[in-house]
Write an enzyme that holds these catalytic residues in place. Structure first.
Site, PDB file in Angstrom:
ATOM      1  CE1 TYR A 192      57.864 -54.315  -7.101  1.00  0.00           C
ATOM      2  CE2 TYR A 192      59.830 -53.679  -8.089  1.00  0.00           C
ATOM      3  CZ  TYR A 192      58.638 -53.314  -7.427  1.00  0.00           C
ATOM      4  OH  TYR A 192      58.386 -51.885  -7.116  1.00  0.00           O
ATOM      5  CE  LYS A 196      54.526 -52.949  -9.209  1.00  0.00           C
ATOM      6  NZ  LYS A 196      53.569 -52.042  -8.422  1.00  0.00           N
TER       7      LYS A 196
END
Length: 319
Positions: A192, A196
């Protein structure tokens, strides 16, 4: 969410200008921040809002709810699964064939800390959804965005939702060897964070490649949406703590959390103003909070070139 004394006071009702004549596309528009963004835009009379979502059923339900508050809101649903290039191409083709312009592209959709896996094209599922899917969508819509920007006085915006979770990426920032794997070595939160971080780096390069647009990446804050509940790769205890924090009001509501991305999509930019194209902003409108890796110009260039090469040959027929 802690307040930042340098933050902008932004009230969506008062501070979003008239959107008359403008066309907007919001990914992930069937719930959470995306749905709230569509609602807030709808209150300001745009020509059309494209609500893009993976589930047509949920998208239509969201439109019905929004129209209960804004009767007659000009919203068109478009099916878009960011984990499938075929779906992205179909969605982009629909928009290109039916819309004469595109003023705001809100790259809002995303997944967080899901179990390991790969997209239809073989990318690590979080990187493929959060970064590659949006990069392809933007590429396919560039002709329409460019056409709109060429009009007199036109202000085209592209806003990417990133996260302070970009700091969870590995010490190398982008581990290119993992991007076409299931990413088990990084773990759900590491994957993740990498996706990002990619959002911030890619947006920074997008600003350089296309100075005719105003682009920004944003962190919405820690918001009480379904994204953590769906983060099945995180410990159950963490999800329980998040639910408790939401109940106690320690986590921002979507009504508050949406402000940063809305601000980035309408705030005056350039000429010494707070919003600078290519920047990363935490709530609301506060720059300079990204990690050192997110400021790494060489890493941004490498990711941009890698992404561009991966997207070669992916096109849609001209409308």
């Amino acid at each position: 969410m802690l307040c930042n004394n340098n933050s902008v006071q932004f009230n969506a009702e008062k501070d979003i200008p008239s959107l008359e004549g403008r066309v907007i596309l919001v990914t992930g528009g069937s719930g959470g921040l995306g749905k709230q963004a569509v609602l807030e835009y709808a209150r300001h009379n745009p020509r059309l809002i494209w609500l893009a979502a993976r589930s047509i059923q949920k998208a239509n339900a969201a439109v019905d709810e929004i129209r209960q508050q804004v009767p007659g809101a000009a919203i068109q649903v478009v099916e878009l699964d960011l984990a499938s290039f075929a779906s992205i191409k179909n969605g982009a083709a629909t928009v290109l064939s039916a819309s004469p312009r595109l003023d705001i592209l809100m790259l809002n959709a995303g997944i967080m800390a899901v179990p390991s896996g790969q997209t239809a094209e073989g990318y690590e599922v979080q990187f493929g959804t959060n970064h590659m899917g949006h990069a392809l969508l933007t590429k396919l819509l560039l002709p329409l965005l460019t056409k709109t920007a060429a009009g007199e006085g036109r202000d085209v915006r592209i806003v990417t939702l990133s996260s302070d979770g970009h700091s969870w990426a590995s010490k190398t920032g982008i581990d290119f060897a993992t991007l076409k794997t299931c990413g088990e070595g990084l773990g759900p939160l590491g994957c993740y964070g990498q996706s990002k971080l990619a959002n911030i780096l890619w947006t920074r390069q997008l600003a350089r490649a296309h100075p005719q647009f105003t682009v920004a990446s944003v962190h919405p804050g820690v918001v009480g949406t379904q994204i953590m509940e769906n983060a099945r790769g995180t410990p159950a205890m963490l999800r329980t703590l998040v639910r408790g924090a939401v109940h106690l009001g320690l986590i921002t509501s979507v009504e508050t959390g949406v402000r940063n991305q809305l601000w980035a999509s309408v705030a005056p930019s350039g000429d010494g103003r707070r919003l600078v194209s290519g920047g990363y902003y935490v709530p609301v409108g506060v720059a300079g909070q990204e990690s050192a890796l997110a400021k790494d110009e060489e890493l941004a260039r490498r990711l941009w070139e890698w992404t561009d090469k991966e997207l070669e040959g992916h096109t849609v027929a001209a409308p």
